[in-house]
Design an enzyme around this catalytic site. Sequence first.
Site, PDB file in Angstrom:
ATOM      1  N   THR A 293      -3.020   7.883   8.941  1.00  0.00           N
ATOM      2  CA  THR A 293      -3.787   8.596   9.948  1.00  0.00           C
ATOM      3  C   THR A 293      -5.149   8.949   9.751  1.00  0.00           C
ATOM      4  O   THR A 293      -6.327   8.959  10.159  1.00  0.00           O
ATOM      5  CB  THR A 293      -2.939   9.790  10.085  1.00  0.00           C
ATOM      6  OG1 THR A 293      -1.503   9.491  10.471  1.00  0.00           O
ATOM      7  CG2 THR A 293      -3.545  10.658  11.277  1.00  0.00           C
TER       8      THR A 293
ATOM      9  N   ARG B  97       4.055   7.931   4.878  1.00  0.00           N
ATOM     10  CA  ARG B  97       3.530   6.441   5.248  1.00  0.00           C
ATOM     11  C   ARG B  97       2.389   6.472   6.270  1.00  0.00           C
ATOM     12  O   ARG B  97       1.402   6.197   6.287  1.00  0.00           O
ATOM     13  CB  ARG B  97       4.538   5.460   5.558  1.00  0.00           C
ATOM     14  CG  ARG B  97       4.226   4.174   5.507  1.00  0.00           C
ATOM     15  CD  ARG B  97       5.360   3.187   5.236  1.00  0.00           C
ATOM     16  NE  ARG B  97       6.208   3.283   6.571  1.00  0.00           N
ATOM     17  CZ  ARG B  97       5.981   2.567   7.305  1.00  0.00           C
ATOM     18  NH1 ARG B  97       5.112   1.561   7.430  1.00  0.00           N
ATOM     19  NH2 ARG B  97       7.046   2.553   8.386  1.00  0.00           N
ATOM     20  N   TYR B  98       2.701   7.469   7.351  1.00  0.00           N
ATOM     21  CA  TYR B  98       1.990   7.662   8.566  1.00  0.00           C
ATOM     22  C   TYR B  98       0.699   8.649   8.025  1.00  0.00           C
ATOM     23  O   TYR B  98      -0.359   8.617   8.615  1.00  0.00           O
ATOM     24  CB  TYR B  98       2.410   8.344   9.749  1.00  0.00           C
ATOM     25  CG  TYR B  98       3.165   7.096  10.515  1.00  0.00           C
ATOM     26  CD1 TYR B  98       2.821   6.251  11.100  1.00  0.00           C
ATOM     27  CD2 TYR B  98       4.783   6.801   9.866  1.00  0.00           C
ATOM     28  CE1 TYR B  98       3.145   5.427  11.966  1.00  0.00           C
ATOM     29  CE2 TYR B  98       5.188   5.750  10.810  1.00  0.00           C
ATOM     30  CZ  TYR B  98       4.525   5.022  11.786  1.00  0.00           C
ATOM     31  OH  TYR B  98       4.994   3.921  12.195  1.00  0.00           O
ATOM     32  N   HIS B  99       0.932   9.497   7.080  1.00  0.00           N
ATOM     33  CA  HIS B  99       0.097  10.407   6.657  1.00  0.00           C
ATOM     34  C   HIS B  99      -1.293   9.536   6.081  1.00  0.00           C
ATOM     35  O   HIS B  99      -2.586   9.860   6.870  1.00  0.00           O
ATOM     36  CB  HIS B  99       0.424  11.543   5.589  1.00  0.00           C
ATOM     37  CG  HIS B  99      -0.666  12.470   5.249  1.00  0.00           C
ATOM     38  ND1 HIS B  99      -1.037  13.667   5.895  1.00  0.00           N
ATOM     39  CD2 HIS B  99      -1.677  12.242   4.371  1.00  0.00           C
ATOM     40  CE1 HIS B  99      -1.858  13.922   5.278  1.00  0.00           C
ATOM     41  NE2 HIS B  99      -2.289  13.395   4.456  1.00  0.00           N
TER      42      HIS B  99
END
Length: 659
Positions: free
Chosen positions: A300, A295-297
């Site tokens: 980002t 999810r953060y990838h």
Amino acid sequence: MKIFNLNRTILFLAAFLPVSMLKGADARSVIGLLDLTRPGLDKVAGYYNAGNDSLATVALLDYYRHRTGVKSIGVDPDNPQLTDRERKWADDGMEHKFYVHDGYQPSYFYGDDIDWQYWPVKDNELRWQLHRTKWWVSMGKAYRVTGDEKYAGEWVAQYRDWVRKNPLTEFEGIKDTDMENADNVYFAWRPLEVGDRLEHQIEQFSLFLPSEHFTPDFLIEFLDNYHRHAEFVDGHYSDEGNHLLFEAQRIIFAGTYFPEFRKAADWRKAGVDILTREIVKQVYPDGVHYELDPRYHPATIDIFGKALAMLNINGYTDEFPPEYIDVMRKMIEFNYNITFPDYSMPMFSDGKKVGKSGSLPRYKSWLKISPDDAALKYFASEGKEGNVPDYTSRAFENGGFYILRNGWGPAATVMILKAGPEGEWHNQFDNGTFELWIKGRNFFPDSGSFIYGGDEEVLKQRDWFRQTSVHNTLTLDNKTLEKRKSNLLKWETNPEVDMVVVETPGYKGLTHRRAVFFVDKKFYVIVDEAYGDAEGDVALHYQLLPCDPLENSVNKSVTTAFADNNNVTVRVFGADRMTAEEGWTSFEYRQKNRRPAYAFSTGKKKGEPARFITVICPVDAENPLNHKISADYKGKFSVDGSSLEVTVDGKKYKLGYRL
Ligand code: MG
């Protein structure tokens, strides 16, 4: 809508009013923060230098209302799209029922006289995210769409209320103290939240600017508060991680959207320097962001992309080196590799369910970053343009993600295995785990994350989902891994079989070696060997999707029983016991679904390895129920490699590897 243009009337009237009547925040010092030599500010400069702050303020509002040449990405104030959800957030916001977090619905009532410290559930996110004031942008869109001034009047009132009740007091002294006793400033002025407001107050500013409620006085208050925010972020960058990236992107937004501030160029430079430095620090050479979180990838990538886009559309080109774009392109490539054909992504680490509505718009927006990527084009156009990648299985060795797939379309079989480096805060203790998607069904969704940090009760709920034992991997005495760093020992693909061998020295005295074979590109054989001096109960855990499967504790197997004939059977060899375990999977924040979970275990003696072979076979029209499966090792355990023989429905497969 017709915008009431009040500023010229005020400009005329202001000439006859005493300064004190128009004075809110200190206009002199706030206007003093601006570079009045900029084009378009000559009138403001004239009044200001003559000591007439009132007229300077009125002229400044006039300047902003007619300013051209500065653009923003995100909400288009002249063509805002107000969804039904946002309309509700706006209308609830009018009644002080503030939309803070999807996990806490319906929204709480914060009082007629707003209590910005109200904290009904001691989840830190609920307290932090209140200060992102998400409903304000919705109110701004509602204002533009309906033309109803009530939204603008209420926004100004709430904005002033927030500023008055959340003063910036000492932050450094309390930022690391115990949450329970932390002063309100810890929540209201956490740099991540301040940065969030920097970005979204740009949208509020542009949406409400034409309103009669957006008075010259209010402009001064707004700029005063905004400048304080930007300076605060610039002085309190987080040490690392996605927070730092968000802060850097948003200080770039501040310096780009309000170039009139004398500090604007410094803010832009600070943001560019941080992102240029961090993109190579936070992203492994293979393009995986170091939080190891699907999810953060993509979030980002969006941060890096938004910073670049904001600068570009405002004429600040070539601020970033070419490597910056190269890294983003690699990140995008990784992203579509760990996406299943229905555009969903694994819920590893702090992941949640992400589907097409989340992934597709991203792919479309990323075409600007990577226009020549034919595969990205394919995914962004849902297959209408571009091409699927010219490979199937793929290893991302630095980030520790191994994808064993036989295609890219809806009929594909895709396993995503996670066994990487230590990672960062969001990463879980899940080395060796995987998700497996077959023909539209994710048979092994990750447990997810359920909730973030908070008081003891909240943390207990969070920790359940972080345990090693609630993943598809191996444990010693059901304990969570002591170390979460894995090494790749072997990766090989050929037309018959794909193979990955990873090793996790996760406990004192116990190393878990896992080899996965994607045989005939149809079914999986997983070889788990746990070796070392440790003694205890070694268990292999498997977590299925919510369903009612057929269990067989005699031959240690479990088979799903969906009526659409898309099923799997999991058969484990080498276990003494098959035990049902507590199983949950969380697709959304604070929502969880019970699901079948099993431990296949055996006692391990000192010096002797524990060895398991798992066969995971699709059960479909071609591969009917009641597969006849057998498997055994050929030879004793050796750290140099393993050989085994697996028979499925009469067909024999010799598998193995040598290091
Ligand atoms: Mg997990």
